[in-house]
Scaffold this motif. Sequence first.
Motif, short mmCIF file in Angstrom:
data_model
loop_
_atom_site.label_atom_id
_atom_site.label_comp_id
_atom_site.label_asym_id
_atom_site.label_seq_id
_atom_site.Cartn_x
_atom_site.Cartn_y
_atom_site.Cartn_z
N GLU A 1 48.35 37.50 29.64
CA GLU A 1 48.86 36.15 29.42
C GLU A 1 47.76 35.24 28.89
OE1 GLU A 1 50.99 32.52 31.94
OE2 GLU A 1 50.14 34.24 32.97
N ALA A 2 46.56 35.33 29.50
CA ALA A 2 45.45 34.48 29.06
C ALA A 2 45.03 34.83 27.64
CB ALA A 2 44.27 34.64 30.02
N ILE A 3 44.99 36.12 27.34
CA ILE A 3 44.58 36.55 26.00
C ILE A 3 45.59 36.08 24.97
CG2 ILE A 3 44.12 38.54 24.53
CD1 ILE A 3 43.23 40.04 27.09
N LEU B 1 44.89 33.71 21.73
CA LEU B 1 45.19 34.14 20.36
C LEU B 1 46.14 33.18 19.66
CD1 LEU B 1 45.58 38.00 20.96
CD2 LEU B 1 43.67 36.84 19.83
N ASN B 2 47.13 32.68 20.42
CA ASN B 2 48.07 31.73 19.83
C ASN B 2 47.37 30.44 19.45
OD1 ASN B 2 50.24 33.46 20.06
ND2 ASN B 2 50.91 32.66 22.04
N GLN B 3 46.48 29.96 20.32
CA GLN B 3 45.77 28.73 20.01
C GLN B 3 44.76 28.95 18.89
OE1 GLN B 3 44.48 26.05 23.01
NE2 GLN B 3 45.93 26.78 24.54
N ASN C 1 38.53 26.85 15.55
CA ASN C 1 37.40 26.22 16.22
C ASN C 1 37.68 25.96 17.70
OD1 ASN C 1 35.80 26.00 13.85
ND2 ASN C 1 37.02 24.22 13.21
N VAL C 2 38.76 26.56 18.21
CA VAL C 2 39.15 26.36 19.60
C VAL C 2 38.03 26.81 20.54
CG1 VAL C 2 40.24 28.63 19.85
CG2 VAL C 2 40.99 26.73 21.29
N ASP C 3 37.87 26.10 21.65
CA ASP C 3 36.89 26.46 22.68
C ASP C 3 37.46 27.64 23.47
OD1 ASP C 3 35.33 26.71 24.97
OD2 ASP C 3 34.97 24.56 25.15
N ILE C 4 36.99 28.84 23.17
CA ILE C 4 37.56 30.06 23.74
C ILE C 4 37.46 30.07 25.27
CG2 ILE C 4 37.35 32.58 23.83
CD1 ILE C 4 36.22 32.35 20.93
N LYS C 5 36.28 29.71 25.77
CA LYS C 5 36.09 29.74 27.22
C LYS C 5 37.04 28.76 27.92
CE LYS C 5 31.97 30.08 28.99
NZ LYS C 5 30.61 29.81 29.51
N ARG C 6 37.21 27.57 27.34
CA ARG C 6 38.08 26.59 27.96
C ARG C 6 39.53 27.07 27.96
NH1 ARG C 6 41.64 23.29 26.33
NH2 ARG C 6 41.17 23.62 24.13
N VAL C 7 39.97 27.66 26.87
CA VAL C 7 41.35 28.14 26.78
C VAL C 7 41.61 29.23 27.81
CG1 VAL C 7 43.01 29.34 25.31
CG2 VAL C 7 41.61 27.52 24.37
N LEU C 8 40.67 30.15 27.94
CA LEU C 8 40.84 31.25 28.88
C LEU C 8 40.79 30.79 30.33
CD1 LEU C 8 38.68 33.96 27.13
CD2 LEU C 8 41.11 34.13 27.60
N ASP C 9 39.98 29.77 30.58
CA ASP C 9 39.74 29.36 31.95
C ASP C 9 40.68 28.25 32.40
OD1 ASP C 9 38.09 30.10 34.13
OD2 ASP C 9 37.08 28.17 34.01
#
Length: 247
Positions: free
Chosen positions: A184-186, A190-192, A198-206
Amino acid sequence: MRTYKTAEVAHIIGIHPNTVRLYEDLKLIPKPERMENGYRIFTELHIEQLKLVRLAFQIEVLQNGLRRKVVEMVKVSATGDFDAAIEIAQEYLKRLRQEQVNAEEAIKIVTQILSGAVQESQRVFKRKEVSDYLNISMDALRNWEMNGLLTVRRKQNGYRIYTEDDVKRLKIIRSLRCANYSLEAILRMLNQMSKNQNVDIKRVLDTPQEDTDIIAVCDKLITSLREADYNAQKVICKLQSMKNRFL
């Protein structure tokens, strides 16, 4: 030496008397002696062991057998072998810290791939070829596709073909799954990412979405691992204290 009845123990720890009996059945606490009338007799050792149980199970870290390691540690402590329990707890802490490293490393790998720092092969892969090339099982590839993480094109004969972009996406998914992020997190990342590279990967996952009904523990993997690290250190201190007091 002061002794306690089941109800008294339950009141001190803040649990139901049936939970005390359950912990005894699961061998998470030493087996208490019994009075002639069959009532259990608990001691200060039982009180401290129950505090250890509650402390150890505060954090739900399930990946890679970490939960089993916690249970093992508690059961060994219940036998009175505090040295062995401390050794298991230290191994647990070591593995927790490796999981933290893996989680941070996965995000770095994803960032490198997205920035183009990692060059991909120009080949087009069949499913078996991509499985071998990326060391991903066929079942995992099917599962990721079924869960919407990847849409694979097919030849006229029905065989799937994986393009360079597919391989890049699979490397991202593989890296995050190795760090135990939930599907779900992944998928959310990927959608964002498809909307904003330029999305903040760590913020999205966390940071799970507010409207998500079921949040997997791995959605906040880095945060939960740090909390588990702190909790493990307290467990080790507790075991040291019990060793000094009861041996």
